[in-house]
Design an enzyme around this catalytic site. Structure first.
Site, PDB file in Angstrom:
ATOM      1  N   HIS A  82      43.587 -22.207  54.488  1.00 50.21           N
ATOM      2  CA  HIS A  82      44.235 -21.218  53.614  1.00 50.21           C
ATOM      3  C   HIS A  82      43.758 -21.052  52.433  1.00 50.21           C
ATOM      4  O   HIS A  82      44.403 -22.806  52.067  1.00 50.21           O
ATOM      5  CB  HIS A  82      45.559 -20.525  53.380  1.00 50.21           C
ATOM      6  N   ILE A 135      46.615  -8.858  58.433  1.00 53.41           N
ATOM      7  CA  ILE A 135      47.645  -9.970  59.339  1.00 53.41           C
ATOM      8  C   ILE A 135      47.438  -9.628  60.112  1.00 53.41           C
ATOM      9  O   ILE A 135      47.878  -8.270  61.303  1.00 53.41           O
ATOM     10  CB  ILE A 135      49.667  -9.577  58.293  1.00 53.41           C
TER      11      ILE A 135
HETATM   12  C1  GAR Z   1      38.282 -19.364  51.866  1.00 47.42           C
HETATM   13  O1  GAR Z   1      38.219 -19.648  49.865  1.00 47.42           O
HETATM   14  C2  GAR Z   1      38.772 -19.218  52.679  1.00 47.42           C
HETATM   15  O2  GAR Z   1      39.941 -20.217  52.482  1.00 47.42           O
HETATM   16  C3  GAR Z   1      40.012 -17.372  52.773  1.00 47.42           C
HETATM   17  O3  GAR Z   1      38.994 -16.685  52.160  1.00 47.42           O
HETATM   18  C4  GAR Z   1      37.953 -17.613  51.713  1.00 47.42           C
HETATM   19  C5  GAR Z   1      36.794 -17.017  53.102  1.00 47.42           C
HETATM   20  O4  GAR Z   1      35.413 -17.905  52.665  1.00 47.42           O
HETATM   21  N1  GAR Z   1      40.921 -17.128  52.234  1.00 47.42           N
HETATM   22  C6  GAR Z   1      42.191 -16.691  52.401  1.00 47.42           C
HETATM   23  O5  GAR Z   1      42.697 -16.615  51.374  1.00 47.42           O
HETATM   24  C7  GAR Z   1      42.780 -16.516  53.457  1.00 47.42           C
HETATM   25  N2  GAR Z   1      44.083 -15.606  52.800  1.00 47.42           N
HETATM   26  P1  GAR Z   1      34.887 -17.942  53.965  1.00 47.42           P
HETATM   27  O6  GAR Z   1      34.321 -16.281  54.777  1.00 47.42           O
HETATM   28  O7  GAR Z   1      32.631 -18.327  53.175  1.00 47.42           O
HETATM   29  O8  GAR Z   1      34.560 -18.540  54.988  1.00 47.42           O
END
Ligand code: GAR
Length: 192
Positions: free
Chosen positions: A114, A97
């Site tokens: 998100h 954060i």
């Molecule tokens: C994604 O699903 C994103 O939406 C989520 O983490 C993943 C990252 O995937 N973000 C959150 O939960 C933020 N609160 P990535 O590293 O393969 O892009």
């Protein structure tokens, strides 16, 4: 935001903590002509983030700080962003954060993706929560980042069906795939 667009693309940093599949997707998007942004910096709070490998692969500067001494660390990041002339920030799987003062420095210029249909399921474990609550629909959201977690103005959302056989893992996979379409579309919307 349109006034940011000149003949050049808007210099953008992507903040990650893990795999970086959204980062990779945004880098690819940034290279097409119609992209309003170029990706010029990757920041991670996690030195082991797999996504940092895209720095070498695509020749993009990277910077890592665990943000433990958060005030000083954020000041250093802000200095670097200024030095690199970064005007826009995309959070992509960034699990820290940011402080109010950091966000103030980039007011209206930080967006996040998100894995839920906000305002439902802010924070972590969104897919588990959706399944536990027997939801029939989930999705993903791109929104502006404000000091309040996962609460800024929504730019775009995509709905995804939940089937009886879905688990948090299958849902995460399906949602992530949709995220890769949604994030570039949301960036285009921000700059149009
Ligand atoms: C994604 O699903 C994103 O939406 C989520 O983490 C993943 C990252 O995937 N973000 C959150 O939960 C933020 N609160 P990535 O590293 O393969 O892009």
């Amino acid at each position: 935001m349109a006034k940011l667009i000149g003949p050049k693309k808007v210099k953008t940093a992507v903040f990650i903590s893990g795999t970086g599949s959204n980062l990779k997707n945004l880098i690819k998007f940034s290279k097409i002509k119609s992209s309003p942004v170029s990706i010029d910096l990757i920041f991670s709070n996690n030195s082991k983030a797999k996504g940092l490998n895209f720095s070498g692969q695509f020749n993009i500067k990277k910077y890592v700080s665990n943000l433990k001494n958060s005030k000083l660390a954020e000041t250093k990041i802000l200095d670097l962003l200024k030095k690199e002339n970064i005007k826009f920030i995309c959070l992509a799987g960034f699990m820290k954060i940011l402080s109010k003062s950091f966000i103030k420095n980039f007011n209206g210029k930080i967006i996040n993706i998100h894995p839920s249909l906000l305002p439902k399921y802010k924070g972590l474990n969104t897919h588990t929560k959706a399944i536990q609550n027997k939801d029939k629909i989930t999705g993903c959201t791109v929104h502006f980042v404000t000091a309040k977690l996962d609460s800024g103005k929504i730019i775009l959302q995509k709905k995804i069906k939940i089937f009886k056989k879905d688990t948090p893992a299958t849902l995460a996979k399906k949602v992530l795939k949709r995220e890769h379409k949604l994030y570039p579309a949301a960036i285009k919307k921000v700059f149009n």
